[in-house]
Design a protein around this motif. Sequence first.
Motif, PDB file in Angstrom:
ATOM      1  N   ASP A 169       0.827  -1.210   0.000  1.00 34.79           N
ATOM      2  CA  ASP A 169       0.000   0.000   0.000  1.00 34.79           C
ATOM      3  C   ASP A 169       0.862   1.261   0.000  1.00 34.79           C
ATOM      4  O   ASP A 169       0.513   2.259  -0.640  1.00 34.79           O
ATOM      5  CB  ASP A 169      -0.920   0.004   1.222  1.00 34.79           C
ATOM      6  CG  ASP A 169      -2.003  -1.075   1.139  1.00 34.79           C
ATOM      7  OD1 ASP A 169      -2.267  -1.534   0.011  1.00 34.79           O
ATOM      8  OD2 ASP A 169      -2.551  -1.447   2.194  1.00 34.79           O
ATOM      9  N   GLY A 194       0.669   3.817  -2.974  1.00 38.70           N
ATOM     10  CA  GLY A 194       0.279   5.170  -2.587  1.00 38.70           C
ATOM     11  C   GLY A 194       1.293   6.199  -3.041  1.00 38.70           C
ATOM     12  O   GLY A 194       0.934   7.305  -3.459  1.00 38.70           O
ATOM     13  N   ASN A 216      -2.492   7.073   1.677  1.00 40.87           N
ATOM     14  CA  ASN A 216      -1.820   8.354   1.460  1.00 40.87           C
ATOM     15  C   ASN A 216      -2.164   9.400   2.518  1.00 40.87           C
ATOM     16  O   ASN A 216      -1.834  10.583   2.331  1.00 40.87           O
ATOM     17  CB  ASN A 216      -2.197   8.914   0.080  1.00 40.87           C
ATOM     18  CG  ASN A 216      -1.553   8.124  -1.041  1.00 40.87           C
ATOM     19  OD1 ASN A 216      -0.449   7.614  -0.889  1.00 40.87           O
ATOM     20  ND2 ASN A 216      -2.248   8.012  -2.162  1.00 40.87           N
TER      21      ASN A 216
END
Length: 462
Positions: free
Chosen positions: A219, A223, A235
């Motif tokens: 992730d 991100g 984020n």
Amino acid sequence: MRVALTTWLARPLTSFHLVLAVFGLLTVLGLVMVYSASSIESLANGGTTYRVFQKQVIYCGVGLVLFWVALRVPPRVLRRLSPPALLAGVVLLILVLTPLGTDMGTDTRSWFRIGGVLSFQPVEFAKVALVLWGAHILVIKRAMLHQYRHLLVPLMPVALLMFTLVMMQPDLGGTIALGVIPLALLWFAGAPLRLFAGITLSAVSGALVLATTANYRLDRITGFLNPDDDPQGANFQARQALYALGEGGFFGKGLGRASAKWDYLPNVHNDFIFAIIGEELGFVGCVVVLGLFATLAYVGLRIAARNTDPWIRLVAATVTVWLVSQAAFNIGYVVGLLPVTGLTLPLISSGGTSVVTTMLVFGMLANFARHEPEAVSALRAQGQDRFSRWLRLPMPDPYRPPARRVRAPRSAAPAGRPPLRAGRPTGAVGRMVVHPLDERRRGRRGAPPEQRRRGAAQGGQR
């Protein structure tokens, strides 16, 4: 102005004073910013604004003791302790994976809890041990470093073992910081560039594999590549950090007036403290921090260049690259140039083991600065300076390279001369070995005249 600066930089103890100045300014700035960034969280969780700050002060006290000890211990003793230190570091990395280790409320088993209040992260101690031991090994084998097997073994197998143990926690940020150390050691040891091409390719491949094996790491990568996606999820921290930096402007809102610390930016006193510096002290405060780490880079490499001890040169250059690169990683992901890795800002972020270890490293750098040949000569000729007297530091010893011994070839004893005692090398006087050419010349001088003339005639024929 330029002449005055050049004259000051040429003074024998300039490196020592620069290390003390950078160390003091970073420590004071770190304590002030930790208190400012953690006051709201401390008030919400502990009923007082000093909860996180008090822990930081305790760790700084422990770090100051280690700074003073590292400043007093002779470098030869530090080098002698490097093998047992490495063994202790590996053992601690193994023990933290057992039930003795704890996760401290995170997804990584990276800490030992001490007394239910303080904690200890063994990977920070392992970094120091790897630097000291790696430099020791490379200096011992410096005459054979043109061969890859001597350049890489046993440094890289031990480093890979430590990488594996840290990733089993799992701690990607610690692995990245640990990976900088063998690369810096090989670079300053003079490894060829083609070797770094292979190591870089392997490191990038390994990082990609590790990034795809855990959802939270994946992730972070996705991100970073897509900053406009998922602003409330992967984020969130990176976006809030940019908001904080933007609100600070040129001079900042003022100390203690940041809004990001009101639970808008998680871990603000740890991983993202640079964002609070930007919001409260503005662009000027960020430039001051960057200037302090740039000064650290200069003085660390200056100490390495001005020393004659090869072990000190390797250690000083490597720890400088380690600290400055860790600061670059932290600032890089706060400003959005790198993916979030969870590395702390040395001496500024809240973090017990990181602060203690960094202070220990600064103590070694200051010690190495006092062992520059010009500094040793000045201290022995003019006496201790004010800081050395105040800190009660011993007089540094000049570097003495190890004596090169030449083993004389064994030969049969001449007729009429009693044989040499067993175990005594030919030409040995005490513990020093006389060069065979000197023996041959001395033998000719002690021979009868006709034998000397015959030897000279044979030499002329040759």
